[in-house]
Scaffold this motif. Structure first.
Motif, PDB file in Angstrom:
ATOM      1  N   PRO A  79       0.830  -1.210   0.000  1.00  0.00           N
ATOM      2  CA  PRO A  79       0.000   0.000   0.000  1.00  0.00           C
ATOM      3  C   PRO A  79       0.864   1.260   0.000  1.00  0.00           C
ATOM      4  CG  PRO A  79      -0.036  -1.068   2.163  1.00  0.00           C
ATOM      5  CD  PRO A  79       0.699  -1.993   1.244  1.00  0.00           C
ATOM      6  N   PHE A  80       0.481   2.214  -0.810  1.00  0.00           N
ATOM      7  CA  PHE A  80       1.159   3.517  -0.887  1.00  0.00           C
ATOM      8  C   PHE A  80       0.252   4.514  -0.186  1.00  0.00           C
ATOM      9  CE2 PHE A  80       2.595   7.472  -2.716  1.00  0.00           C
ATOM     10  CZ  PHE A  80       3.954   7.294  -2.889  1.00  0.00           C
ATOM     11  N   VAL A  81       0.776   5.140   0.860  1.00  0.00           N
ATOM     12  CA  VAL A  81      -0.081   5.806   1.840  1.00  0.00           C
ATOM     13  C   VAL A  81       0.175   7.311   1.899  1.00  0.00           C
ATOM     14  CG1 VAL A  81      -0.382   5.965   4.345  1.00  0.00           C
ATOM     15  CG2 VAL A  81      -0.366   3.735   3.239  1.00  0.00           C
ATOM     16  N   LEU A  82      -0.904   8.057   2.116  1.00  0.00           N
ATOM     17  CA  LEU A  82      -0.815   9.505   2.348  1.00  0.00           C
ATOM     18  C   LEU A  82      -1.553   9.855   3.633  1.00  0.00           C
ATOM     19  CD1 LEU A  82      -0.316  12.522   1.385  1.00  0.00           C
ATOM     20  CD2 LEU A  82      -2.581  12.369   0.325  1.00  0.00           C
ATOM     21  N   LEU A  83      -0.905  10.626   4.508  1.00  0.00           N
ATOM     22  CA  LEU A  83      -1.592  11.188   5.671  1.00  0.00           C
ATOM     23  C   LEU A  83      -1.916  12.650   5.382  1.00  0.00           C
ATOM     24  CD1 LEU A  83      -0.164   8.707   6.976  1.00  0.00           C
ATOM     25  CD2 LEU A  83      -0.120  10.019   9.092  1.00  0.00           C
ATOM     26  N   THR A  84      -3.100  13.060   5.776  1.00  0.00           N
ATOM     27  CA  THR A  84      -3.458  14.470   5.684  1.00  0.00           C
ATOM     28  C   THR A  84      -3.712  14.935   7.113  1.00  0.00           C
ATOM     29  OG1 THR A  84      -4.487  13.994   3.561  1.00  0.00           O
ATOM     30  CG2 THR A  84      -4.980  16.135   4.551  1.00  0.00           C
ATOM     31  N   ILE A  85      -2.966  15.964   7.521  1.00  0.00           N
ATOM     32  CA  ILE A  85      -3.002  16.377   8.921  1.00  0.00           C
ATOM     33  C   ILE A  85      -3.294  17.874   9.003  1.00  0.00           C
ATOM     34  CG2 ILE A  85      -1.745  16.390  11.114  1.00  0.00           C
ATOM     35  CD1 ILE A  85       0.126  14.239   9.947  1.00  0.00           C
ATOM     36  N   ILE A 126      -0.136  24.928   2.073  1.00  0.00           N
ATOM     37  CA  ILE A 126      -0.164  23.490   1.807  1.00  0.00           C
ATOM     38  C   ILE A 126       1.285  22.990   1.799  1.00  0.00           C
ATOM     39  CG2 ILE A 126      -0.950  21.665   0.262  1.00  0.00           C
ATOM     40  CD1 ILE A 126      -3.237  23.488   1.388  1.00  0.00           C
ATOM     41  N   VAL A 127       1.574  22.107   2.723  1.00  0.00           N
ATOM     42  CA  VAL A 127       2.944  21.600   2.868  1.00  0.00           C
ATOM     43  C   VAL A 127       2.944  20.090   2.645  1.00  0.00           C
ATOM     44  CG1 VAL A 127       4.938  21.359   4.399  1.00  0.00           C
ATOM     45  CG2 VAL A 127       3.449  23.380   4.590  1.00  0.00           C
ATOM     46  N   LEU A 128       3.708  19.670   1.665  1.00  0.00           N
ATOM     47  CA  LEU A 128       3.881  18.234   1.426  1.00  0.00           C
ATOM     48  C   LEU A 128       5.222  17.807   2.010  1.00  0.00           C
ATOM     49  CD1 LEU A 128       3.505  15.442   0.054  1.00  0.00           C
ATOM     50  CD2 LEU A 128       4.283  16.506  -2.091  1.00  0.00           C
ATOM     51  N   ILE A 129       5.188  16.795   2.850  1.00  0.00           N
ATOM     52  CA  ILE A 129       6.436  16.226   3.386  1.00  0.00           C
ATOM     53  C   ILE A 129       6.581  14.822   2.816  1.00  0.00           C
ATOM     54  CG2 ILE A 129       7.728  15.560   5.452  1.00  0.00           C
ATOM     55  CD1 ILE A 129       6.167  17.625   7.032  1.00  0.00           C
ATOM     56  N   THR A 130       7.677  14.602   2.084  1.00  0.00           N
ATOM     57  CA  THR A 130       7.912  13.276   1.501  1.00  0.00           C
ATOM     58  C   THR A 130       9.117  12.650   2.186  1.00  0.00           C
ATOM     59  OG1 THR A 130       9.179  14.319  -0.264  1.00  0.00           O
ATOM     60  CG2 THR A 130       6.895  13.791  -0.747  1.00  0.00           C
ATOM     61  N   VAL A 168      -1.024  19.644   6.211  1.00  0.00           N
ATOM     62  CA  VAL A 168       0.206  18.878   6.034  1.00  0.00           C
ATOM     63  C   VAL A 168      -0.127  17.579   5.314  1.00  0.00           C
ATOM     64  CG1 VAL A 168       2.162  17.789   7.194  1.00  0.00           C
ATOM     65  CG2 VAL A 168       1.109  19.847   8.185  1.00  0.00           C
ATOM     66  N   LEU A 169       0.496  17.398   4.162  1.00  0.00           N
ATOM     67  CA  LEU A 169       0.349  16.144   3.411  1.00  0.00           C
ATOM     68  C   LEU A 169       1.626  15.361   3.673  1.00  0.00           C
ATOM     69  CD1 LEU A 169      -0.730  17.924   0.110  1.00  0.00           C
ATOM     70  CD2 LEU A 169      -2.278  16.819   1.740  1.00  0.00           C
ATOM     71  N   LEU A 170       1.498  14.223   4.301  1.00  0.00           N
ATOM     72  CA  LEU A 170       2.689  13.476   4.720  1.00  0.00           C
ATOM     73  C   LEU A 170       2.716  12.122   4.009  1.00  0.00           C
ATOM     74  CD1 LEU A 170       5.153  13.102   6.627  1.00  0.00           C
ATOM     75  CD2 LEU A 170       3.560  12.350   8.392  1.00  0.00           C
TER      76      LEU A 170
END
Ligand SMILES: [Zn+2]
Length: 781
Positions: A79-85, A126-130, A168-170
């Motif tokens: 699974p490829f996962v995204l958290l939205t916080i 909007i902040v994406l953390i990869t 935060v998109l993690l």
């Protein structure tokens, strides 16, 4: 303290616990350390993907601040996962916030100043953390647990400010398959002599470390999921990409980048990234974290690492020094080595507080990473309005068009006829596919039209440049002119950090024409890449041919091998993977050819050395292996060697050619990754499907010269003039007119040597037919 008071405190604590409602909820708020049973960052402890996602799912299930989504499956099915916080109010209106963000991203959708103020008021940073694109950078796999837990549970004012002002998109890992590959390798190494050694395989199934060089070609599933469902869904203002670097330099790097910055990156992307990076460095130093460097080592030339630079977002790369996976290291001050732009043993403006050496643990890595992420988030929250206005400005400049851009680009449709026709069709499809995947608006002419004094047929693709992501189109469609940079005038060359060219029409072998005036023709909107008539496997021409390729895989992971394997799977090439033991043990029966991708000679010869790995994974191709390869060819087989493997083959088989570039100093000859004109010899069967000239990928490369009277056939040469097509090249004259690809008979078989890389990062479609035809015995005579 009286016993009465302490029992009141105890009752208070119980009341708090019960006010959560249930034990279930209390569990859901537990820390990652409680979940894992050891502190995050403990020496010699790594969490696998089931544990990482298990914790994050539990956290999300009990938190109104965190949601978790599975975006799809990875190459190997994880699974490829995204958290939205964000805070609960923001999460409840996430669709509205996203719609606001997409309007801010496209100034054509902003009606008037009043509308803009409304959007600024309701928008969020909007902040994406990869994390964890490089799986051996193990701190980056663990730190998202700490980031998510702190955001989910802390009621500190700074966290409240972050939650209120940002979304935060993690992405906890850009390469979940690699997390498990590295964790299981590491666990198996514990207590051995090779504990903490880097694994003997690529940590992305196909492309290893190059998974962070795929951000414009979008070849891999993980890149596609991230671009389609995260970048393009949100167009974040800030992207924080968490990495690790070597252990003997700075403890922590953050931008500003060093020059050169690719010229289509908006100046305010650069300036805002400089400000944010400097703020992060300052913040870590205030916390007492030593060894922070900025403006060093990493440049911003290639879009391969920086999708966001062409989509109005800044890229904040952070690089924290590594241990040996999760095993601590001791760094002697003597071992600290100067890098590009600083010396870790000395104070300088961009390295104000040196780190003196000493022990370095996984816990240090995770601490630095977490501190970096929170410094970034605080800045994004506190300066929300500034970030949104900056973002709008970048979009406005793109829509207005830059003076350096043409009015439009035209890509004529491929005719599809002729020997090379299917390849041109595939190339056009790939080009339009990349532009559309990069959110570039593309039109298709419904009738013939004239532009710049030339007539274009109906069906031509048109990219008008007045659009939000025109910079992405421009950088991929134009030829690169990498600056000639020197330490001082007349001084030594400052070599590029990475490759210097990314011109897709050249790589894909198709035409793209820049025109300076607006085009008057009716168009339809193109949503997807066009279809091509000949399937990839048929274009390659090896399915059902009876050919079978032995693809050599060394125990020192080779990205070029991985890219070749990816291409073979895409194009249906029949192949099997062979290792040292197969070749050394003469087990090549059933194969018609052997392919050595571009692999350094010392790796072919010695592998990883004798003592850093289990014995069966050490060493390289032996004298027995060379003898087996010779017998294989003399009995009618084909040996194909690419780029860095070539000299080893010439030496070991005693072939009657030499590399004219051998021994040249960097000052005389340097080709760090450029596109050059290659002219094929139509008399050779391998060139039968090639146009007279194409762009070849030159990275190091070889110019091959045959010994007098030798039976060597030239398949393609470097052009005599007009050689450099895109990128940068020192010492053109050492290549001009010399053979780039040769075919040498040996016994009943032959050896084909490529001085260029015909399958570079899965992108050089223009030269792929040469590789496939080298592997096809019907193309021999
Ligand atoms: Zn990395």
């Amino acid at each position: 303290m009286s016993s009465l008071r302490s029992s009141r405190l105890l009752l208070g604590a119980l009341a708090t616990a019960f006010s959560l409602g249930s034990l279930e909820e209390a569990r859901a708020q537990r820390s990652p350390s409680d979940y894992l049973g050891y502190p995050v960052g403990a020496d010699r402890r790594l969490a696998d993907w089931t544990e990482i996602t298990g914790y994050l799912a539990e956290l999300a299930s009990g938190s109104e601040r965190v949601r978790i989504d599975t975006l799809g499956r990875t190459t190997l099915g994880r699974p490829f996962v995204l958290l939205t916080i964000s805070d609960p109010t923001n999460l409840a209106s996430l669709d509205d916030i996203r719609e606001t963000q997409l309007q801010l991203a496209d100034p054509r959708r902003i009606r008037d100043p009043g509308h803009l103020e409304e959007l600024i008021e309701t928008g969020r940073s909007i902040v994406l953390i990869t994390c964890s694109v490089h799986s051996t950078e193990v701190g980056s796999t663990l730190v998202p647990l700490r980031i998510a837990h702190r955001l989910a549970t802390s009621n500190q004012p700074d966290v409240q400010e972050i939650l209120a002002n940002t979304v935060v998109l993690l992405v906890p890992s850009l390469n979940p398959d690699g997390v498990d590959k590295v964790v299981s390798w590491y666990r198996s190494s514990l207590g051995t002599e090779w504990e903490g050694a880097s694994p003997p395989f690529l940590y992305h199934h196909y492309i290893g470390h190059d998974n962070n060089r795929d951000w414009y070609a979008f070849t891999q599933l993980e890149t596609q999921l991230t671009v389609d469902q995260v970048h393009n869904a949100w167009h974040p203002q800030i992207v924080h990409d968490i990495h690790q670097q070597g252990r003997n330099g700075s403890r922590f790097f953050v931008p500003p980048w060093i020059d050169p910055i690719e010229p289509n990156v908006d100046p305010m992307v650069v300036a805002s990234g400089n400000a944010l990076g400097s703020e992060i460095a300052w913040s870590l130093l205030r916390e007492g974290k030593k060894g922070v460097v900025l403006n060093a080592t990493y440049d911003a030339w290639t879009p391969a690492r920086a999708y966001q630079h062409y989509h109005a977002g800044v890229r904040i790369l952070t690089e924290t020094a590594s241990a040996k996976l999760a095993t601590p290291v001791e760094v002697d001050p003597e071992e600290l080595e100067p890098g590009r732009g600083f010396d870790p043993r000395e104070r300088s403006w961009n390295f104000p507080v040196p780190w003196e050496g000493g022990s370095w643990h996984l816990a240090d890595i995770v601490d630095y990473m977490e501190a970096g992420a929170f410094a970034l988030l605080k800045h994004a929250a506190r300066n929300r309005e500034t970030w949104l206005r900056n973002f709008v400005g970048i979009g406005e400049r793109a829509v207005a068009g830059w003076p350096s851009w043409p009015a439009a680009w035209i890509v004529p449709p491929a005719a599809g006829e002729g020997a090379n026709g299917p390849w041109r069709e595939i190339g056009v499809a790939r080009l339009i596919g990349v532009l559309r995947a990069g959110d570039v608006e593309v039109g298709r002419a419904l009738e013939p039209f004239e532009a710049s004094g030339r007539r274009f047929p109906a069906g031509s693709y048109i990219v008008e440049m007045g659009q939000p992501y025109a910079a992405f189109a421009q950088t991929l469609l134009e030829a690169q002119r990498y600056p000639d940079r020197r330490a001082y005038e007349g001084g030594p060359l400052l070599k590029p950090y990475d490759v210097t060219a990314h011109t897709l029409p050249l790589l894909f072998g198709v035409e793209a024409v820049a025109v300076e005036e607006p085009i008057a023709v009716e168009t339809e909107v193109v949503l997807e890449a066009p279809a091509y008539r000949v399937p990839l496997s048929e274009a390659a021409g090896l399915v059902g041919s009876g050919e079978r390729v032995a693809l050599y895989q060394p125990w020192v992971p080779s990205m070029d091998e991985g890219w070749t394997r990816w291409i073979f799977d895409q194009y249906g090439v029949p192949y099997g993977t062979v290792h040292n033991a197969d070749i050394n043990g003469d087990a090549l029966d059933g194969f018609t050819s052997v392919l050595l991708a571009s692999i350094p000679p010392e790796v072919l010869r010695d592998g990883r050395g004798q003592d850093s790995l289990p014995p069966e994974l050490t060493g390289g191709l032996t004298a027995e292996g060379v003898a087996a390869l010779r017998r294989f060819v003399e009995a009618g087989g084909t040996l194909v060697a690419l780029d860095r493997s070539v000299e080893w083959v010439i030496d070991e088989l005693g072939l009657p050619v030499r590399n004219l570039l051998s021994g040249l100093e960097d000052e005389t000859y340097a080709a760090p990754g450029s596109l050059v004109r290659i002219e094929s010899d139509s008399r050779h069967p391998m060139a039968a499907r090639m146009p007279p000239a194409v762009a070849g990928w030159l990275q190091g490369g070889l110019a091959l010269e045959a010994a007098q009277d030798a039976r060597v056939r030239v398949v393609a040469r470097y052009a005599s003039d007009g050689l450099l097509l895109s990128g940068w090249l020192q010492g053109e004259e050492h290549l001009a007119g010399h053979p780039a690809i040769v075919d040498i008979p040996l016994g009943e078989g032959r050896v084909v040597l490529f001085g260029i890389r015909p399958q570079y990062r899965g992108q050089s479609l223009a030269t792929l037919p040469l590789l496939f035809d080298a592997l096809n015995t019907e193309r021999q005579d």
